[in-house]
Write a protein that holds these residues in place. Sequence first.
Motif, mmCIF file in Angstrom:
data_model
loop_
_atom_site.group_PDB
_atom_site.id
_atom_site.type_symbol
_atom_site.label_atom_id
_atom_site.label_comp_id
_atom_site.label_asym_id
_atom_site.label_seq_id
_atom_site.Cartn_x
_atom_site.Cartn_y
_atom_site.Cartn_z
ATOM 1 N N HIS A 165 61.076 72.065 30.829
ATOM 2 C CA HIS A 165 60.433 70.909 30.208
ATOM 3 C C HIS A 165 60.123 71.192 28.737
ATOM 4 N N LYS A 166 60.035 70.134 27.959
ATOM 5 C CA LYS A 166 59.404 70.214 26.656
ATOM 6 C C LYS A 166 57.917 69.965 26.892
ATOM 7 N N VAL A 167 57.070 70.694 26.211
ATOM 8 C CA VAL A 167 55.637 70.600 26.488
ATOM 9 C C VAL A 167 54.862 70.317 25.210
ATOM 10 N N ILE A 168 53.933 69.380 25.305
ATOM 11 C CA ILE A 168 52.973 69.127 24.231
ATOM 12 C C ILE A 168 51.628 69.659 24.712
ATOM 13 N N ARG A 169 51.103 70.665 24.018
ATOM 14 C CA ARG A 169 49.789 71.219 24.352
ATOM 15 C C ARG A 169 48.742 70.487 23.513
ATOM 16 N N GLU A 170 47.874 69.744 24.171
ATOM 17 C CA GLU A 170 46.968 68.868 23.429
ATOM 18 C C GLU A 170 45.504 69.150 23.743
ATOM 19 N N TYR A 171 44.679 69.020 22.711
ATOM 20 C CA TYR A 171 43.227 69.155 22.807
ATOM 21 C C TYR A 171 42.634 67.843 22.317
ATOM 22 N N TYR A 172 41.835 67.207 23.155
ATOM 23 C CA TYR A 172 41.190 65.942 22.801
ATOM 24 C C TYR A 172 39.809 66.247 22.251
ATOM 25 N N VAL A 173 39.597 65.921 20.982
ATOM 26 C CA VAL A 173 38.339 66.219 20.304
ATOM 27 C C VAL A 173 37.371 65.058 20.519
ATOM 28 N N ASN A 174 36.341 65.270 21.315
ATOM 29 C CA ASN A 174 35.346 64.225 21.594
ATOM 30 C C ASN A 174 34.339 64.158 20.444
ATOM 31 N N ASP A 175 34.772 63.556 19.351
ATOM 32 C CA ASP A 175 33.942 63.545 18.132
ATOM 33 C C ASP A 175 33.426 62.144 17.818
ATOM 34 N N ALA A 176 33.287 61.297 18.833
ATOM 35 C CA ALA A 176 32.806 59.933 18.583
ATOM 36 C C ALA A 176 31.555 59.600 19.386
ATOM 37 N N LEU A 264 48.510 70.064 19.242
ATOM 38 C CA LEU A 264 47.925 68.831 18.738
ATOM 39 C C LEU A 264 46.437 68.774 19.062
ATOM 40 N N PHE A 265 45.641 68.449 18.047
ATOM 41 C CA PHE A 265 44.222 68.161 18.234
ATOM 42 C C PHE A 265 44.043 66.677 17.933
ATOM 43 N N SER A 266 43.725 65.889 18.961
ATOM 44 C CA SER A 266 43.593 64.441 18.781
ATOM 45 C C SER A 266 42.124 64.065 18.719
ATOM 46 N N SER A 267 41.758 63.315 17.678
ATOM 47 C CA SER A 267 40.363 62.940 17.447
ATOM 48 C C SER A 267 40.029 61.609 18.092
ATOM 49 N N GLU A 268 38.961 61.595 18.880
ATOM 50 C CA GLU A 268 38.489 60.347 19.469
ATOM 51 C C GLU A 268 38.004 59.394 18.381
ATOM 52 N N ALA A 269 37.334 59.943 17.378
ATOM 53 C CA ALA A 269 36.838 59.103 16.278
ATOM 54 C C ALA A 269 37.991 58.427 15.555
ATOM 55 N N GLU A 270 39.060 59.191 15.282
ATOM 56 C CA GLU A 270 40.227 58.615 14.608
ATOM 57 C C GLU A 270 40.904 57.576 15.491
ATOM 58 N N LEU A 271 40.936 57.837 16.786
ATOM 59 C CA LEU A 271 41.543 56.892 17.726
ATOM 60 C C LEU A 271 40.829 55.541 17.653
ATOM 61 N N GLN A 272 39.499 55.599 17.650
ATOM 62 C CA GLN A 272 38.733 54.352 17.607
ATOM 63 C C GLN A 272 38.834 53.684 16.241
ATOM 64 N N ALA A 273 38.774 54.486 15.170
ATOM 65 C CA ALA A 273 38.843 53.925 13.818
ATOM 66 C C ALA A 273 40.198 53.267 13.551
ATOM 67 N N SER A 274 41.238 53.772 14.197
ATOM 68 C CA SER A 274 42.586 53.234 13.976
ATOM 69 C C SER A 274 42.790 51.888 14.657
ATOM 70 N N GLY A 275 41.841 51.500 15.510
ATOM 71 C CA GLY A 275 41.973 50.240 16.231
ATOM 72 C C GLY A 275 42.797 50.331 17.490
ATOM 73 N N LYS A 276 43.163 51.569 17.889
ATOM 74 C CA LYS A 276 44.028 51.716 19.062
ATOM 75 C C LYS A 276 43.302 51.362 20.356
ATOM 76 N N VAL A 277 41.991 51.558 20.383
ATOM 77 C CA VAL A 277 41.256 51.193 21.590
ATOM 78 C C VAL A 277 41.235 49.667 21.721
ATOM 79 N N ASP A 278 40.998 48.971 20.595
ATOM 80 C CA ASP A 278 41.037 47.505 20.618
ATOM 81 C C ASP A 278 42.422 47.010 21.009
#
Length: 583
Positions: A165-176, A264-278
């Motif tokens: 497999h190809k693998v993406i190792r991801e860390y979700y940053v709960n910064d919101a 990859l470090f994915s930011s919860e704050a950036e996710l929300q600010a980007s409008g992706k949750v909406d």
Amino acid sequence: MTDRNTPLFAQVANVIDAALDALTAAGTLPAGLPRGAVTCEPPRDASHGDMATNAAMVLAKPAGTNPRALATALVEELVKDSRVTAAEIAGPGFINLRLSPAAWLGELALIARAADDYGRSTMGGGTTVNVEYVSANPTGPMHMGHCRGAVVGDALAALLEAAGHKVIREYYVNDAGAQVDVLARSAHVRYREALGEAVGEIPEGLYPGDYLVPVGQALAAEFGDTYAKAPEADWLILFREKAVAAMLVMIRADLALLGIHHDLFSSEAELQASGKVDAAEAWLRAHDLVYDGILEAPKGKTLDDWEPVELPLFRSTKFGDDQDRPIKKSNGAWTYFGADLAYHFQKAQSADALVDIWGADHAGTVKRIKAAVAALTSADGGTAKPFEVKLVQMVQLLRDGEPVKMSKRSGNFVTLADVVQEVGKDVVRFTMLTRKPDAQMDFDFAKVVEASKDNPVFYVQYCHARVCSTLRKAAAEGFAPADTDLALLGEEEQALIKLAAQFPRVVEGAAIAREPHRVAFFLHDLAAAFHAYWNVGNDRPEKRFIVAQDGALTAARLFLAQQIGQVVRNGLALLGVEAAEEL
């Protein structure tokens, strides 16, 4: 891949497949029968044979025939292959196979040819799997409460890569969430302290750990006393960003001590600010998967102490959950579920399958997030993307038989860095995989470094070290491994080969099940078999790896030892553990 470069279990699976093809061509079996449930594996009792297949059992009913009758026809085909010396029907229709010694010796030669690649396969077909693990709140250094999930996730990622497999190792940053506001306020106290203010005892509800002292010092160096007396609204967002960034530097450094590096470090704050949750909410509404409704009163609540409020609800009952779930709170803020829903929607855009490694305390949310991912990845009529959540129980640290307490809020906790420094990366990583992740675990500081057969870390490492020691001693005496006379290896030596030959199927099975601990268990079994053979030589000199008066036998046994060491080394590499050459 030719048979010469195909692991023996896969070779025999191909032999079974060819035999079924022959029966189909002869009209004994109807064409088009699905064979996905046909297995080729070691029998539970080794005395029954080398391998067993359930082919007749699973195909008889759809073929409209009797399992034993089908097994009889299948046996006639199987014994035509030179690798199969006997095929016997057991019970209602299982078939036990015995293979020629030459077949097993060929596997030993394959291990030598494949070397570091033995056990790796193309099973995954290059499909992408996102493995999200650790994802601890960015409010302090890593502690041992995070360690087990970190190791399980990292070993799983390596395992999936080994399986193609190809693998993406991801860390979700709960910064919101509220916790990072608490972090910012805690950093502000340390900031004032760095400016010379006597702050006294850290206020209740803030993080009191000394790890925030250098954060406060850095803030003081950068901003002087600009925010010392300023209202919170002036500095909260700034200090939150600075403190989270500092914590992530610390977290990355702590994880690196364990050999863990995320893609990859994915930011919860950036996710929300980007409008992706909406956007996710809008998408779900468009597919009639979110609606506005009122939840039933929680059990035990009455209208006197509970106020019904209309909320946006996700139709999780449509996917097996016991009730629909709100994605927003009454104040308009996103619920954890709402934010997680959007986050998984984002992950699914770049992966064919998702795996989350969670602490067991999140077990209650598994059903709803699995329902959400099923909805998000199949609502347009497609097949839902595979998604699994692996739960990891906490680890209890013991010192002198007494539990070591951990509490981030009190500042009295055992950091991952402290433990790695005391016992070593390899001990920590292997120990975390010596039990199934959903089983409770004790980490006893004394036992994990104990040099005894009761310590699985030492036991497996000692196996590899013994192989290396044997090869060094042999070289000093003028002997070297060679595969020219492998036929000299008898049944006891072949038993070791038969166990080692299971490694490729263990890797594939562990990857399919998302269970890296299976590799650790296998290594322990292989080490036990090697040590048992070694101990026979203590009492019977003719069974030792080095038999001075028989150079050909010595060369063959050294070759065997060398390949056992190779398999142990490959398995440890998947677990992120170095193979010790001496202990």
